[in-house]
Each structure stands twice: as C-alpha cells, then as structure tokens.
Design a protein around this motif. Structure first.
Motif, PDB file in Angstrom:
ATOM      1  N   LYS A  11       0.854  -1.194   0.000  1.00  0.00           N
ATOM      2  CA  LYS A  11       0.000   0.000   0.000  1.00  0.00           C
ATOM      3  C   LYS A  11       0.884   1.237   0.000  1.00  0.00           C
ATOM      4  O   LYS A  11       0.862   2.026   0.927  1.00  0.00           O
ATOM      5  CB  LYS A  11      -0.874   0.024   1.263  1.00  0.00           C
ATOM      6  CG  LYS A  11      -1.935  -1.055   1.290  1.00  0.00           C
ATOM      7  CD  LYS A  11      -3.297  -0.465   1.043  1.00  0.00           C
ATOM      8  CE  LYS A  11      -4.342  -1.559   1.087  1.00  0.00           C
ATOM      9  NZ  LYS A  11      -5.583  -1.174   0.493  1.00  0.00           N
ATOM     10  N   GLY A  12       1.726   1.340  -0.998  1.00  0.00           N
ATOM     11  CA  GLY A  12       2.599   2.501  -1.065  1.00  0.00           C
ATOM     12  C   GLY A  12       1.772   3.767  -1.099  1.00  0.00           C
ATOM     13  O   GLY A  12       0.748   3.814  -1.760  1.00  0.00           O
ATOM     14  N   MET A 114      -6.756   4.506  -7.402  1.00  0.00           N
ATOM     15  CA  MET A 114      -6.260   3.116  -7.423  1.00  0.00           C
ATOM     16  C   MET A 114      -5.019   2.954  -6.545  1.00  0.00           C
ATOM     17  O   MET A 114      -4.807   1.905  -5.956  1.00  0.00           O
ATOM     18  CB  MET A 114      -5.995   2.672  -8.866  1.00  0.00           C
ATOM     19  CG  MET A 114      -7.287   2.327  -9.599  1.00  0.00           C
ATOM     20  SD  MET A 114      -6.993   1.665 -11.251  1.00  0.00           S
ATOM     21  CE  MET A 114      -6.749   3.162 -12.177  1.00  0.00           C
ATOM     22  N   VAL A 115      -4.215   4.008  -6.458  1.00  0.00           N
ATOM     23  CA  VAL A 115      -3.048   3.959  -5.572  1.00  0.00           C
ATOM     24  C   VAL A 115      -3.522   3.872  -4.120  1.00  0.00           C
ATOM     25  O   VAL A 115      -3.029   3.060  -3.331  1.00  0.00           O
ATOM     26  CB  VAL A 115      -2.148   5.197  -5.786  1.00  0.00           C
ATOM     27  CG1 VAL A 115      -1.124   5.321  -4.666  1.00  0.00           C
ATOM     28  CG2 VAL A 115      -1.447   5.100  -7.146  1.00  0.00           C
ATOM     29  N   GLU A 116      -4.504   4.667  -3.806  1.00  0.00           N
ATOM     30  CA  GLU A 116      -4.999   4.668  -2.429  1.00  0.00           C
ATOM     31  C   GLU A 116      -5.547   3.289  -2.047  1.00  0.00           C
ATOM     32  O   GLU A 116      -5.363   2.824  -0.929  1.00  0.00           O
ATOM     33  CB  GLU A 116      -6.090   5.723  -2.276  1.00  0.00           C
ATOM     34  CG  GLU A 116      -6.423   5.984  -0.835  1.00  0.00           C
ATOM     35  CD  GLU A 116      -7.350   7.184  -0.715  1.00  0.00           C
ATOM     36  OE1 GLU A 116      -6.931   8.170  -0.113  1.00  0.00           O
ATOM     37  OE2 GLU A 116      -8.475   7.104  -1.241  1.00  0.00           O
ATOM     38  N   ARG A 117      -6.170   2.630  -3.006  1.00  0.00           N
ATOM     39  CA  ARG A 117      -6.735   1.306  -2.723  1.00  0.00           C
ATOM     40  C   ARG A 117      -5.706   0.186  -2.841  1.00  0.00           C
ATOM     41  O   ARG A 117      -6.024  -0.974  -2.638  1.00  0.00           O
ATOM     42  CB  ARG A 117      -7.914   1.040  -3.657  1.00  0.00           C
ATOM     43  CG  ARG A 117      -9.122   1.935  -3.339  1.00  0.00           C
ATOM     44  CD  ARG A 117     -10.368   1.513  -4.091  1.00  0.00           C
ATOM     45  NE  ARG A 117     -10.250   1.741  -5.523  1.00  0.00           N
ATOM     46  CZ  ARG A 117     -10.323   0.785  -6.442  1.00  0.00           C
ATOM     47  NH1 ARG A 117     -10.509  -0.473  -6.082  1.00  0.00           N
ATOM     48  NH2 ARG A 117     -10.212   1.069  -7.721  1.00  0.00           N
ATOM     49  N   GLY A 118      -4.468   0.526  -3.231  1.00  0.00           N
ATOM     50  CA  GLY A 118      -3.421  -0.495  -3.334  1.00  0.00           C
ATOM     51  C   GLY A 118      -3.463  -1.275  -4.632  1.00  0.00           C
ATOM     52  O   GLY A 118      -2.748  -2.270  -4.797  1.00  0.00           O
ATOM     53  N   VAL A 119      -4.297  -0.854  -5.575  1.00  0.00           N
ATOM     54  CA  VAL A 119      -4.401  -1.558  -6.865  1.00  0.00           C
ATOM     55  C   VAL A 119      -3.180  -1.241  -7.736  1.00  0.00           C
ATOM     56  O   VAL A 119      -2.657  -2.093  -8.443  1.00  0.00           O
ATOM     57  CB  VAL A 119      -5.695  -1.129  -7.599  1.00  0.00           C
ATOM     58  CG1 VAL A 119      -5.769  -1.730  -8.987  1.00  0.00           C
ATOM     59  CG2 VAL A 119      -6.919  -1.498  -6.764  1.00  0.00           C
ATOM     60  N   MET A 120      -2.757   0.025  -7.667  1.00  0.00           N
ATOM     61  CA  MET A 120      -1.564   0.429  -8.405  1.00  0.00           C
ATOM     62  C   MET A 120      -0.514   0.879  -7.401  1.00  0.00           C
ATOM     63  O   MET A 120      -0.829   1.640  -6.481  1.00  0.00           O
ATOM     64  CB  MET A 120      -1.897   1.587  -9.363  1.00  0.00           C
ATOM     65  CG  MET A 120      -2.801   1.180 -10.506  1.00  0.00           C
ATOM     66  SD  MET A 120      -3.294   2.594 -11.511  1.00  0.00           S
ATOM     67  CE  MET A 120      -2.065   2.504 -12.785  1.00  0.00           C
ATOM     68  N   LEU A 121       0.712   0.408  -7.578  1.00  0.00           N
ATOM     69  CA  LEU A 121       1.794   0.830  -6.692  1.00  0.00           C
ATOM     70  C   LEU A 121       2.642   1.862  -7.420  1.00  0.00           C
ATOM     71  O   LEU A 121       3.141   1.581  -8.516  1.00  0.00           O
ATOM     72  CB  LEU A 121       2.668  -0.363  -6.315  1.00  0.00           C
ATOM     73  CG  LEU A 121       1.953  -1.570  -5.712  1.00  0.00           C
ATOM     74  CD1 LEU A 121       2.942  -2.686  -5.419  1.00  0.00           C
ATOM     75  CD2 LEU A 121       1.240  -1.158  -4.432  1.00  0.00           C
ATOM     76  N   PRO A 122       2.797   3.047  -6.845  1.00  0.00           N
ATOM     77  CA  PRO A 122       3.625   4.048  -7.517  1.00  0.00           C
ATOM     78  C   PRO A 122       5.083   3.623  -7.453  1.00  0.00           C
ATOM     79  O   PRO A 122       5.555   3.173  -6.426  1.00  0.00           O
ATOM     80  CB  PRO A 122       3.388   5.324  -6.703  1.00  0.00           C
ATOM     81  CG  PRO A 122       2.848   4.882  -5.404  1.00  0.00           C
ATOM     82  CD  PRO A 122       2.272   3.507  -5.550  1.00  0.00           C
ATOM     83  N   LYS A 254     -16.010  -5.980   0.488  1.00  0.00           N
ATOM     84  CA  LYS A 254     -14.707  -5.354   0.263  1.00  0.00           C
ATOM     85  C   LYS A 254     -14.254  -5.767  -1.136  1.00  0.00           C
ATOM     86  O   LYS A 254     -14.306  -6.942  -1.493  1.00  0.00           O
ATOM     87  CB  LYS A 254     -13.713  -5.852   1.321  1.00  0.00           C
ATOM     88  CG  LYS A 254     -12.404  -5.093   1.317  1.00  0.00           C
ATOM     89  CD  LYS A 254     -11.539  -5.533   2.499  1.00  0.00           C
ATOM     90  CE  LYS A 254     -10.141  -4.951   2.478  1.00  0.00           C
ATOM     91  NZ  LYS A 254      -9.443  -4.875   1.219  1.00  0.00           N
ATOM     92  N   ASP A 255     -13.836  -4.787  -1.922  1.00  0.00           N
ATOM     93  CA  ASP A 255     -13.441  -5.090  -3.301  1.00  0.00           C
ATOM     94  C   ASP A 255     -12.092  -5.811  -3.303  1.00  0.00           C
ATOM     95  O   ASP A 255     -11.234  -5.541  -2.464  1.00  0.00           O
ATOM     96  CB  ASP A 255     -13.338  -3.783  -4.108  1.00  0.00           C
ATOM     97  CG  ASP A 255     -13.375  -4.047  -5.606  1.00  0.00           C
ATOM     98  OD1 ASP A 255     -13.566  -5.215  -6.008  1.00  0.00           O
ATOM     99  OD2 ASP A 255     -13.234  -3.070  -6.375  1.00  0.00           O
ATOM    100  N   ALA A 256     -11.915  -6.713  -4.240  1.00  0.00           N
ATOM    101  CA  ALA A 256     -10.610  -7.360  -4.410  1.00  0.00           C
ATOM    102  C   ALA A 256      -9.657  -6.368  -5.070  1.00  0.00           C
ATOM    103  O   ALA A 256     -10.089  -5.431  -5.737  1.00  0.00           O
ATOM    104  CB  ALA A 256     -10.752  -8.590  -5.288  1.00  0.00           C
ATOM    105  N   LEU A 257      -8.348  -6.581  -4.884  1.00  0.00           N
ATOM    106  CA  LEU A 257      -7.375  -5.713  -5.550  1.00  0.00           C
ATOM    107  C   LEU A 257      -7.502  -5.881  -7.063  1.00  0.00           C
ATOM    108  O   LEU A 257      -7.356  -4.929  -7.823  1.00  0.00           O
ATOM    109  CB  LEU A 257      -5.952  -6.073  -5.113  1.00  0.00           C
ATOM    110  CG  LEU A 257      -5.516  -5.542  -3.753  1.00  0.00           C
ATOM    111  CD1 LEU A 257      -4.086  -5.940  -3.463  1.00  0.00           C
ATOM    112  CD2 LEU A 257      -5.671  -4.011  -3.671  1.00  0.00           C
TER     113      LEU A 257
END
Ligand SMILES: Nc1nc2c(ncn2[C@@H]2O[C@H](COP(=O)(O)OP(=O)(O)OP(=O)(O)O)[C@@H](O)[C@H]2O)c(=O)[nH]1
Ligand SMILES: O=C([O-])CC(=O)C(=O)O
Ligand SMILES: [Mn+2]
Length: 685
Positions: A11-12, A114-122, A254-257
């Motif tokens: 969860k960057g 998406m970054v906040e949700r951890g789906v995309m890592l910066p 809860k949504d999946a990544l």
C-alpha cells in the motif's frame, strides 16, 4: 521520498496523494457533474422495461430510436449513443456513470484512487516518474482463447478456427452474466478512436467498463475522450463495446485488488452487428476492447466488406544510408518479436529503423498510385516485458522511463521494476515477484520467474525516441514489403522471399510458431499453425480470409505496385538449444537484403532460387561486425533449405488446411501442389 517498506505492505502512499492537485482534480468535479446529469433522470426499472433486452436493443443499434430526447448534460448529442449508454446502465446497474473526457486530470484522479486502494503501486518518482505497477489475479494474466467467441449468425461464417455459439443463445447467456454486473461500481463510458482522430482510415468505438484500470490503459493505448465524441458528431457509426470485470459489489463487500470472474469469463464478438462483450477478465487483450477485439476481430470483418486489411502487424520506417525511406509491415504471432523489430536500433552502419506501430496495422489501397497505405490504429505499446533490455531494445527501455503502467513485473527495493532478461544478474536486495512474494539472493531459484512471462508495459508511442515522423499521419504510409514470421527452432531459414503474390499468400497461410505465454494453455513451446499470425484474431472464416488476401491484386490498377512478401525466422536453434542468429538490432541486416531485392530485382548475386522461394546467397547479407558470431557454418545452416524437412511441412500444412473444407481457396491448393512438386523435383523424386 521513497520508503521501501511501504511497498512490501502493498500500500505505497503515492507521491501523488501528497499533492494537493488530486483534491482539486477536475475529474472529481466532472464526475459529480456527470453523475448528476446521467443518473438522476434514469429510473432503472422504467429504462429496463423500455427495452425488452438491452442486448437486443444494442444489436439493432443502427436502427434504434431514442425514446427520450438526449439529455442536455450528456457530453454528446448523438442520440443513438446516449440511448445505448442508457440501455447499458439499465442492464448493468452501476451506482454511477462517468463519461470519460480523456483529460490528464481525469487520468490522475483515477490513478490516485487506485493507488490509495493499493491496486496500483507508484514506482520511485525519480527512477520511474509517473509510473505504476499492478499485479493481476494470478489466474488473469493472458488472453484466454478458449473463452473467446465469434458469434456469427451461421457457424460456418466463424470458421473452424474460432469458437462459436449461436448468437441467440449467447445473448441469453450474456444477459445472465451482465445483468447487475456493475452494482456497487462506476460505469465509465470511454469514447475512443482507433487511428488518428479524423483520419479517413480511423474508426470509432465506445467502451463501457467498470474497471478504472482499463480506463487509464485505454487512455494510453487509444485516443479517448471529448475530441472523439466531437468527431462522432450526432450520427456517425461507432462500435459498441461492453466490458465488466464481473464482480458486482453488494453493500459492505470489500473489493478485491484485482476483481475478476474467471469461471464465467468470455470475450464475445457479434461480427454482423459489430458488437463486443467482454466479461470476467481485466487482462489487456481481453479488456482493452479497442485492441484485439475491435482493431482485429471486428475490423477484419469490416476490412473484408470494404476491400481493405486489418492485420496483426507492426509497421516500421527504414532509412537507407542514401536517405531513401521505405515502410515495411510484419506479422509475427504474439510474443514473437514485433515490438522488438519495430523499435530496433540497427547495428548496420548508416541504417535507421523508426516505429509507426508494433502490433496492429490497418491497410488500404490508394486508387491513385495503386499502393497499400497503412496506419497504426493504436496510440500506445502494450509490450512484452521479459527479454526487453538496454541491449536488446534500448528504444523500448527509453520509452518506458516514465508515464508507464507495468503489469505483473517484479518490484525492487529501490522502487523500480525488474524482469528476466532486463539485466544479466537479478537485482540486489529484496525483490517482490509478480505474485507479491518476497525474494532475495539467499533463496536461489525460489519464487521464479520473478516477472510473469507475459508481464507487460503500457506506454505512449509519443514517448518513443524512435517514433517515425509519420507515425500518426492520418493518411498512413505506403508499404513496400510485408514480412511473415514465426518462432521455429528448425527447418525454416533466416529469410526467404515469395515468388509472387499468391505464393506469398500461401506463405502467410502456412505460418506456424512455437506457442508462447501470450495466450493461456499448457502447450508452451508446441508448434501450432497460426496463419498470418491471425489465428486468434480473425473475426470470420479463415478460408474466406485467405480468399480476401488472394483478391488483393484484383483491387488495384497496377498490381506490380503490391508489396513484396518475405518470411523470416530469428529463432533457429543449434544442437545446444542456443539461438543461432544474433537477432534484435542485427535483424537490420535482413531488412537491408530485402531492400536490395526490391531495388535490384534482376541482380542474381543477391539470391538463390529454391523450391520455397528466393533465399539470400551468403555473400549478399551484410555481416560486417558479426562475422565471429556466425562463423563455422552457422550462416550455411541458417540459410539451408532441406527439401525433406520441407516436404514434411507441406504434408502438415495440407492436413491443417483440410479443416477449411470448400472455403479453402483452390488457388492455394495449387500453390501447395506447385511447392510440393518443386521440392520433389529438387530431390529427384
Ligand atoms: N532470440 C530472439 N528473441 C527475440 C527477437 N526479437 C524479439 N525476441 C524476444 O521475443 C519476445 C517477444 O518479443 P516482442 O517483440 O515483445 O513480441 P511481439 O510480437 O511484439 O508480441 P505481442 O505483443 O504479444 O504481439 C521477447 O522476449 C523478446 O526478447 C530476436 O530477434 N531474437
Ligand atoms: O493482446 C494481448 O494481450 C497482447 C498482444 O499483443 C498479443 O497477445 O498479441
Ligand atoms: Mn500482439
């Protein structure tokens, strides 16, 4: 600043999140405005009952009558489009609807979320600015050919190479899957143009999707947003594309990544009504519907009807030391070297390759000069990561330095990406593999490969230092040569030229290749026929497609202007299993030979006429600088035509072609007979 620990937690915190820009994102404002505009007047039940089925409503989209006047606040007055979007809203029951305007603010807003949700890592903002890593569900990593369907009215029109289901049955099944599929999610409406907006060769599609990941990828891969709606005007045609990850959210879920629905996954095409429906997968080839679904499967049907071509081909511009420029298109199966050839840094002094496209070409004859003009309908590269390195493809490495979306590659503790083949040694320190497992040197071969073999980068063409000045020319570029190729450990020489157009069509139809990771399956490395590299991408009967190719000389005033056809094989192996030809930038030597052949067709020092076509005389390939790599009989082996092995190829091809029955062109049977006779004669049998 970069904190490696944040990565390992998955969860960057995005540097973007610290920027006040996000909170003032025009996206949020526009989203709110759109939501109000679209969802308020639409009572789900009323809408739903106003069409017996939104699927059949969209099937007749060209005739559909709008039952309500277009809403003033929609960003378009295209009544059929608004009507279609409403029908999808009624079917899919999203919580919100957002019309994509294609702006940077919209993109940044979606990414930040998406970054906040951890789906995309910066990734580290110094090493890889504006770039992100996403890990998919481990079961959703490639095109799924077994769940891809061509639902033509009659099965025979899908042909023996496509999965077919009766369209009525399929529509019933689709309604079941898609009804309520977007509950708890936002439906994004993406107007997109395949090809430069306004180009006579471009075509427009509109995709609805519940995946913000798809939206940001589509923004790189195609031209999206308001300018496309403007080009669409009030009544121009568009290809309707519906995509859902197939995981509705009920309140409290809860949504999946990486939400997906593998058991119900299907990628469905209706060639007659030119519609695309994709359910259950978020992977590029299954979900970025402008790419394989539209630009190849549906566009190949349009091309058949219009006398043009839609092909799985790269397009490159080749400049000779004299300054003379030629354009070449090449079809190789997935993961067989298109991106690499298109972006190649030529090792041959004075020669330059520039890229127009790396995956898809739309080609059309110009009646004035009888030449075949090609555009790249895409605006980005969705490239295979493994094997890409500063040595093999420096232009790709430069292109992906920033603003790039990486999928299923490995992550280093510096916040950068890595994959097999990027550097010789693995990175130091801890590395997170594509599945999210942590690896370090003490673990040896565990957790390998670190990047998935079909891991990919999504990056804009515009960033490529080797982009051709004409890469987005709306009129396209004139093609001088067409190359076919595949991955062949044995038998097939480095390069040969077809004797004429019909022989070239036989060569295209006979393309076979060892299976790669670009499509799912347990048959990696096995040889399969992949005619024209289009096996998974032709939207109609492949027999008819062969006929369409054979018809090209009849479509021009001066058939002598047709491109010349070649076949290449960079993948021949020696007894130790090593590639015999250095490949990559050294492939420029083969391109030069082709240009020599075009410029000096009568020069007999350039070629030997063999039963399979014209093969270079060894001395006619410029090998200066790589003599050492190819000494000791390597070149002889690379250019050898073994009649016995080729006779067995002919047998296999004959057997393969049987499946097309009477749709297989008699002209190709004749070509095959002629080839067999030439091979037998050369053997004295
Ligand atoms: N040995 C060898 N390998 C190559 C050559 N060109 C490409 N490859 C490798 O083949 C793999 C796929 O290459 P790409 O250029 O990405 O293939 P593609 O045809 O663009 O693939 P799709 O995007 O799936 O359509 C990569 O791992 C490359 O490193 C070559 O000339 N020689
Ligand atoms: O479509 C995809 O997923 C990637 C691609 O270019 C191919 O497989 O040819
Ligand atoms: Mn491809």
């Amino acid at each position: 600043m970069w904190h490696s620990t944040s990565f390992f937690a998955g969860k960057g915190r995005s540097p973007l999140l610290d920027s006040p820009k996000i909170f003032r994102s025009p996206f949020l404002v526009s989203q709110a405005r759109m939501l109000g505009a679209i969802s308020k007047p639409l009572a789900r039940q009323t809408l739903f009952s106003s069409h017996s089925s939104p699927l059949s409503a969209s099937a007749t989209i060209q005739q559909a009558q709008s039952e309500e006047p277009p809403l003033m606040d929609t960003p378009t007055n295209h009544a059929k489009l608004v009507d279609w979007v409403r029908a999808q809203q009624a079917l899919l029951e999203p919580d919100n609807v957002h019309w994509c305007d294609g702006s940077q603010g919209e993109y940044d807003g979606l990414v930040a979320d998406m970054v906040e949700r951890g789906v995309m890592l910066p990734l580290d903002s110094n090493l890889r600015p504006g770039s992100f890593l996403t890990r998919t569900d481990p079961a959703d990593v490639a095109r799924s050919e077994s769940s891809t369907f061509i639902c033509s009215r009659d099965q025979i029109d899908a042909g023996p190479t496509n999965n077919w289901v009766d369209p009525k049955e399929m529509r019933t099944e689709l309604v079941k899957s898609f009804r309520g599929a977007m509950r708890g999610r936002t439906m994004y409406v993406i107007p997109f143009s395949m090809g430069p907006i306004g180009s006579p060769l471009a075509r427009i599609g509109v995709q609805v999707t519940d995946s913000p990941f798809v939206v940001v990828n589509m923004r790189i891969m195609t031209r999206i947003g308001q300018s496309v709606l403007d080009a669409l005007g009030n009544d121009k045609k568009f290809v309707p594309c519906v995509h859902s990850v197939g995981k509705p959210l009920e309140s409290g879920d809860k949504d999946a990544l990486w939400p997906c629905n593998i058991p119900q996954r299907k990628v469905v095409h209706f060639p007659e009504s030119r519609e695309i429906w994709s359910f259950g997968s978020g992977y590029g080839g299954n979900s970025l519907l402008g790419k394989k679904c539209f630009a190849l499967r549906i566009a190949s049907v349009m091309a058949r009807d219009e006398g043009s071509l839609a092909e799985h081909m790269l397009i490159l511009g080749l400049t000779a030391p004299s300054g003379k420029k030629s354009y070449i298109a090449a079809a190789f199966p997935s993961a067989c070297g298109k991106t690499n050839l298109a972006m190649m840094q030529a090792t041959l002094p004075g020669w330059k390759v520039q890229v127009i496209g790396d995956d898809i070409a739309w080609l059309r004859f110009n009646p004035q000069d009888s030449r075949l003009y090609a555009i790249n309908p895409e605006a980005g590269f969705f490239g295979v990561a493994p094997g890409t390195s500063a040595k093999t493809n420096p232009n790709a490495m430069e292109t992906i330095r920033k603003n790039t979306l990486f999928t299923n590659v490995a992550l280093t503790d510096k916040g950068d990406i890595w994959w097999e083949g990027m550097t010789k040694a693995r990175p130091e320190g801890k590395v997170v593999n594509w599945k999210g497992e942590i690896w370090d040197a003490s673990m040896g071969d565990q957790c390998t490969p670190l990047a998935h073999p079909n891991s990919r980068f999504t990056t804009p063409v515009d960033q490529c230092p080797a982009k051709d000045p004409a890469w987005d020319d709306p009129n396209g570029v004139p093609i001088s040569a067409i190359i076919f190729g595949g991955r062949r450990e044995t038998t097939v020489p480095l390069v040969f030229q077809a004797k004429d157009w019909n022989h070239g069509v036989l060569i295209g139809a006979s393309v076979a290749s060892e299976k790669t990771a670009a499509a799912e399956g347990n048959d990696l490395g096995q040889l399969r026929f992949d005619p024209f590299a289009m096996l998974p991408f032709v939207g109609y009967n492949m027999g008819d497609y062969f006929n369409h190719w054979l018809s090209m000389p009849n479509r021009v005033k001066d058939p002598s202007k047709l491109p010349k056809i070649f076949h290449v094989n960079w993948f021949r192996k020696d007894a130790n299993g090593s590639f015999m030809w250095p490949g990559f930038g050294d492939n420029s030597r083969v391109l030069k030979w082709m240009i020599d052949r075009l410029d000096h067709p009568e020069d007999q020092s350039l070629y030997t006429s063999t039963p399979i076509g014209y093969v270079p005389k060894i001395g006619s390939l410029d090998l200066r600088g790589i003599e050492k790599n190819v000494q000791g009989g390597v070149m002889e082996k690379l250019l050898e035509v073994n009649a016995q092995s080729y006779l067995s190829e002919v047998n296999k091809a004959r057997d393969y072609f049987k499946r097309f029955g009477d749709r297989f062109p008699a002209k190709l049977t004749k070509e095959l007979d002629d080839l067999e006779n030439r091979l037998r004669n050369s053997q004295g049998i």
